[in-house]
Write an enzyme that holds these catalytic residues in place. Structure first.
Site, PDB file in Angstrom:
ATOM      1  CG  PHE A  14      -1.517   1.259   1.648  1.00 59.99           C
ATOM      2  CD1 PHE A  14      -2.138   2.096   0.733  1.00 59.99           C
ATOM      3  CD2 PHE A  14      -1.473   1.655   2.987  1.00 59.99           C
ATOM      4  CE1 PHE A  14      -2.689   3.320   1.142  1.00 59.99           C
ATOM      5  CE2 PHE A  14      -2.020   2.864   3.399  1.00 59.99           C
ATOM      6  CZ  PHE A  14      -2.622   3.701   2.472  1.00 59.99           C
ATOM      7  CB  ILE A  58      13.643  -8.397   4.202  1.00 60.16           C
ATOM      8  CG1 ILE A  58      12.383  -8.800   4.968  1.00 60.16           C
ATOM      9  CG2 ILE A  58      13.378  -7.250   3.237  1.00 60.16           C
ATOM     10  CD1 ILE A  58      11.880  -7.741   5.943  1.00 60.16           C
ATOM     11  CD  GLN A  80       2.853  -9.277  11.407  1.00 57.72           C
ATOM     12  OE1 GLN A  80       1.794  -9.074  10.794  1.00 57.72           O
ATOM     13  NE2 GLN A  80       3.083  -8.776  12.604  1.00 57.72           N
ATOM     14  CE1 TYR A 144       3.896  -3.952  12.823  1.00 59.35           C
ATOM     15  CE2 TYR A 144       2.601  -2.551  14.280  1.00 59.35           C
ATOM     16  CZ  TYR A 144       3.255  -2.750  13.078  1.00 59.35           C
ATOM     17  OH  TYR A 144       3.284  -1.740  12.141  1.00 59.35           O
ATOM     18  CB  VAL A 185     -11.046   1.955  11.015  1.00 61.16           C
ATOM     19  CG1 VAL A 185     -10.322   3.261  11.131  1.00 61.16           C
ATOM     20  CG2 VAL A 185     -12.536   2.159  11.216  1.00 61.16           C
ATOM     21  CB  ILE A 201     -18.899   2.059  15.661  1.00 61.87           C
ATOM     22  CG1 ILE A 201     -18.680   2.864  14.372  1.00 61.87           C
ATOM     23  CG2 ILE A 201     -18.150   2.706  16.825  1.00 61.87           C
ATOM     24  CD1 ILE A 201     -19.141   4.313  14.481  1.00 61.87           C
ATOM     25  NE  ARG A 271     -13.083  -4.666  17.916  1.00 61.38           N
ATOM     26  CZ  ARG A 271     -12.637  -4.537  16.684  1.00 61.38           C
ATOM     27  NH1 ARG A 271     -12.698  -5.543  15.842  1.00 61.38           N
ATOM     28  NH2 ARG A 271     -12.092  -3.411  16.265  1.00 61.38           N
TER      29      ARG A 271
END
Ligand SMILES: NC(=O)c1ccc[n+]([C@@H]2O[C@H](COP(=O)([O-])OP(=O)(O)OC[C@H]3O[C@@H](n4cnc5c(N)ncnc54)[C@H](O)[C@@H]3O)[C@@H](O)[C@H]2O)c1
Length: 329
Positions: A14, A58, A80, A144, A185, A201, A271
């Site tokens: 992207f 990589i 990642q 991450y 989102v 939402i 959540r």
């Protein structure tokens, strides 16, 4: 830097696609190292645009050595890129974001390539009260975030030991054209809208995010490539919090303009682990990179929406709806 050869790792993704387009427009030669695992464009299309594409990983040091040979700078995006997969498979996250970054920096050092910009994330600071800034103690709460912190640390280490100009940029929530594959989102709401699905939402919708338009991000990345020193970390964001509810209303408006139908906003219970407030302090980016996020959210969303509408057929979005309200014009 003008008229230089720049390597983009992960350049078919992207952000990479928008970056290579800008670099080509401004007279640079572009090389890409990408393993195609999450490419948003094809190697053939990038080659046709004038990019030298090397399909490789990589994690493979020889592929990195080959890719950096003769370049003037590297923008390291391959990674990642999400929290959830990093929780499910932290060892893969480490291989990509830790070892992969180490390979790129080692290859650059061996080849005498000094300028490196490494994509990092605000995930390195963990759960903090915004505005997020560079002096906050890193305290990642996901693998991450931990491996992005590791990548930043390697940039600093290589800059200190080897005199490289390797700097890390912590990107906010990047949105814009070509984000069809993203689960963020903005892209999700737009894809749901095209399918005539409600915009879901979780929680009250008052959670804030820092949405940065892709063209503004690229201004910051290219300014960082010019930095006369290494080892620094800079946050790139708009500095303006926007709520998820405001975002949904904006997408509702674009949808209505497009086809005259109302899109439902569906509120679901919050959540667990959802971050409530998140935005960036852009002061350091402004002072060091002369960075300014010029694109207002409404304008950026409109441009993103228009890209999706123009590319509906090729994106396979048309006819995906199961709803009577779906617009397919
Ligand atoms: N998009 C965002 O909002 C955002 C926010 C914070 C940080 N970032 C960081 O920016 C960078 C680019 O993000 P993006 O949104 O363009 O991601 P993306 O998934 O669209 O692009 C990543 C590209 O890297 C390639 N790739 C993945 N693993 C590879 C490997 N082992 N070897 C070679 N190529 C590999 C993929 O095929 C893909 O083309 C990432 O480092 C990400 O963590 C992005």
């Amino acid at each position: 830097m003008t008229d230089k050869t720049i390597l983009i790792t992960g350049g078919l993704g992207f952000i990479g696609q928008a970056l290579f387009a800008r670099l080509l427009e401004t007279g640079h030669n572009v090389r890409i190292l990408d393993n195609l695992s999450n490419a948003s464009t094809t190697a053939d299309d990038a080659t046709a645009a004038g990019v030298n594409v090397r399909v490789g990983d990589i994690r493979d040091r020889s592929a990195c050595d080959d890719a950096v040979d003769g370049v003037d700078g590297v923008i390291h995006l391959a990674a990642q890129t999400s929290v959830l997969p990093s929780v499910e498979a932290p060892e893969i996250d480490l291989e990509l974001n830790g070892f992969g970054t180490l390979n790129i920096l080692s290859a650059c050092n061996a080849a005498g390539v000094r300028r490196v910009v490494c994509a990092s994330s605000n995930a390195v600071v963990g759960l903090v009260e915004p505005p997020i800034h560079e002096l906050m103690m890193p305290a990642p709460v996901s693998p991450y975030g931990a491996t992005k912190l590791l990548a930043e640390s390697y940039c600093r280490t290589f800059s200190e030991i080897h005199g490289m100009h390797a700097n890390a940029l912590r990107f906010a929530n990047i949105y814009g054209p070509r984000s069809k594959k993203k689960g963020s989102v903005v892209a999700k709401f737009i894809k749901d809208a095209f399918a005539g699905q409600p915009l879901t939402i979780y929680g009250g919708g008052n959670q804030t995010r820092d949405f940065l338009y892709i063209d503004d991000l690229i201004d910051g990345v290219l300014a960082c490539l010019e930095m006369p020193r290494g080892g620094d970390v800079i946050c790139l964001g708009s500095g303006k919090p926007a709520t998820v509810h405001e975002l949904a209303i904006a997408i509702q408006g674009l949808y209505f303009e497009w086809c005259g139908n109302e899109l439902v906003i569906d509120f679901q219970p919050a959540r667990a682990g959802e971050i409530e407030r998140n935005y960036t302090d852009p002061t350091k980016a402004r002072d060091i990179l002369n960075f300014q996020a010029n694109t207002h959210l409404d304008e950026g969303l409109r441009k993103t929406w228009e890209w999706f509408t123009k590319n509906m057929d090729t994106l396979g979005l048309q006819g995906t709806s199961t709803s009577d309200d779906a617009c397919t014009s």
